[in-house]
Motif scaffolding. Structure first.
Motif, PDB file in Angstrom:
ATOM      1  N   MET A   1       0.846  -1.195   0.000  1.00 51.53           N
ATOM      2  CA  MET A   1       0.000   0.000   0.000  1.00 51.53           C
ATOM      3  C   MET A   1       0.885   1.251   0.000  1.00 51.53           C
ATOM      4  O   MET A   1       1.846   1.353   0.751  1.00 51.53           O
ATOM      5  N   LYS A   2       0.506   2.169  -0.845  1.00 47.79           N
ATOM      6  CA  LYS A   2       1.235   3.439  -0.919  1.00 47.79           C
ATOM      7  C   LYS A   2       0.813   4.363   0.234  1.00 47.79           C
ATOM      8  O   LYS A   2      -0.366   4.407   0.594  1.00 47.79           O
ATOM      9  N   VAL A   3       1.760   5.079   0.807  1.00 45.96           N
ATOM     10  CA  VAL A   3       1.482   6.088   1.837  1.00 45.96           C
ATOM     11  C   VAL A   3       2.306   7.330   1.516  1.00 45.96           C
ATOM     12  O   VAL A   3       3.491   7.227   1.175  1.00 45.96           O
ATOM     13  N   LEU A   4       1.675   8.490   1.601  1.00 44.38           N
ATOM     14  CA  LEU A   4       2.407   9.750   1.439  1.00 44.38           C
ATOM     15  C   LEU A   4       2.682  10.355   2.813  1.00 44.38           C
ATOM     16  O   LEU A   4       1.758  10.482   3.633  1.00 44.38           O
ATOM     17  N   ALA A  39       8.982   0.096   4.581  1.00 43.36           N
ATOM     18  CA  ALA A  39       9.352  -1.139   3.868  1.00 43.36           C
ATOM     19  C   ALA A  39       9.215  -2.343   4.811  1.00 43.36           C
ATOM     20  O   ALA A  39       8.686  -3.384   4.422  1.00 43.36           O
ATOM     21  N   ASP A  40       9.651  -2.179   6.076  1.00 39.88           N
ATOM     22  CA  ASP A  40       9.521  -3.272   7.052  1.00 39.88           C
ATOM     23  C   ASP A  40       8.069  -3.638   7.295  1.00 39.88           C
ATOM     24  O   ASP A  40       7.751  -4.767   7.652  1.00 39.88           O
ATOM     25  N   VAL A  45       6.352   3.916   0.968  1.00 36.84           N
ATOM     26  CA  VAL A  45       6.256   5.264   1.538  1.00 36.84           C
ATOM     27  C   VAL A  45       7.020   6.266   0.689  1.00 36.84           C
ATOM     28  O   VAL A  45       8.184   6.040   0.344  1.00 36.84           O
ATOM     29  N   GLU A  46       6.364   7.368   0.384  1.00 32.63           N
ATOM     30  CA  GLU A  46       7.046   8.471  -0.298  1.00 32.63           C
ATOM     31  C   GLU A  46       6.971   9.694   0.606  1.00 32.63           C
ATOM     32  O   GLU A  46       5.903  10.032   1.115  1.00 32.63           O
ATOM     33  N   ALA A 139      -0.321   0.737   8.665  1.00 33.23           N
ATOM     34  CA  ALA A 139      -0.094  -0.635   8.174  1.00 33.23           C
ATOM     35  C   ALA A 139      -1.126  -1.577   8.782  1.00 33.23           C
ATOM     36  O   ALA A 139      -1.615  -2.495   8.119  1.00 33.23           O
ATOM     37  N   ASP A 140      -1.488  -1.338  10.040  1.00 33.29           N
ATOM     38  CA  ASP A 140      -2.433  -2.220  10.738  1.00 33.29           C
ATOM     39  C   ASP A 140      -3.886  -1.894  10.417  1.00 33.29           C
ATOM     40  O   ASP A 140      -4.755  -2.752  10.539  1.00 33.29           O
ATOM     41  N   ASN A 141      -4.168  -0.651  10.066  1.00 35.20           N
ATOM     42  CA  ASN A 141      -5.576  -0.219  10.016  1.00 35.20           C
ATOM     43  C   ASN A 141      -6.087   0.303   8.679  1.00 35.20           C
ATOM     44  O   ASN A 141      -7.294   0.306   8.456  1.00 35.20           O
ATOM     45  N   ALA A 142      -5.205   0.789   7.814  1.00 36.00           N
ATOM     46  CA  ALA A 142      -5.710   1.356   6.553  1.00 36.00           C
ATOM     47  C   ALA A 142      -5.914   0.227   5.545  1.00 36.00           C
ATOM     48  O   ALA A 142      -5.103  -0.699   5.479  1.00 36.00           O
ATOM     49  N   LYS A 143      -6.995   0.325   4.808  1.00 38.50           N
ATOM     50  CA  LYS A 143      -7.269  -0.707   3.790  1.00 38.50           C
ATOM     51  C   LYS A 143      -6.712  -0.263   2.451  1.00 38.50           C
ATOM     52  O   LYS A 143      -6.928   0.865   2.059  1.00 38.50           O
ATOM     53  N   PRO A 144      -5.987  -1.169   1.773  1.00 40.43           N
ATOM     54  CA  PRO A 144      -5.423  -0.789   0.465  1.00 40.43           C
ATOM     55  C   PRO A 144      -6.522  -0.472  -0.556  1.00 40.43           C
ATOM     56  O   PRO A 144      -7.606  -0.984  -0.447  1.00 40.43           O
TER      57      PRO A 144
END
Ligand code: DQA
Length: 144
Positions: A1-4, A39-40, A45-46, A139-144
């Protein structure tokens, strides 16, 4: 999943800017921390930083358009920019508001945030670790 991870004005000067408040980590160090932590956690992430409000609005529009979760340190804009607030209001994926310093221990003008009511959560005062905590929550809560 991408995150800004989006950082606002003066945060490009982390490391030299008021180190007694913001610590010695540079923005490049912070970006590396976010990318590696992400990444871990399996996140792409950008990290971006700007001193220009219009550029930040464009990035928030991009995140809204593409349903990308955002970790936002809007820095001083937090406290007065209704334009940044209105752009953040268009996000449909979770928004986490981060501040490196504990804004509630500081001047009164830093106690109000135009963003907190829009955020899934707010992390203040934990230094740059706040960004890593925000990424872990996404990572735990957002849905892709
Ligand atoms: C900040 C707190 C803001 O009040 C300030 O204007 C900043 C940085 C922080 O990360 O602690 O530039 O957002």
């Amino acid at each position: 999943m991408k995150v800004l991870v989006l950082n606002g004005p003066n945060l490009g000067r982390l490391g030299t800017r008021e180190p007694e408040i913001y610590g010695s980590t540079t923005h490049a160090d912070l970006a590396r921390l976010c990318v590696e932590t992400g990444a871990d956690l399996g996140l792409d992430v950008e990290v971006r930083q700007t001193d220009h409000e219009g550029e930040m609005l464009g990035w928030l529009h991009e995140a809204a358009e593409n349903k990308i979760p955002v970790v936002l340190n809007a820095a001083a804009w937090t406290h007065y920019s209704i334009a940044v607030r209105d752009a953040a209001a268009q996000l449909t994926a979770p928004l986490i508001e981060v501040h490196i310093s504990n804004v509630h221990k500081r001047e009164d003008f830093r106690h109000h945030s135009y963003l907190s009511a829009l955020a899934a959560g707010v992390i203040v005062g934990l230094g740059v670790d706040g960004y890593a905590l925000a990424l872990r929550w996404l990572a735990d809560n957002a849905k892709p």
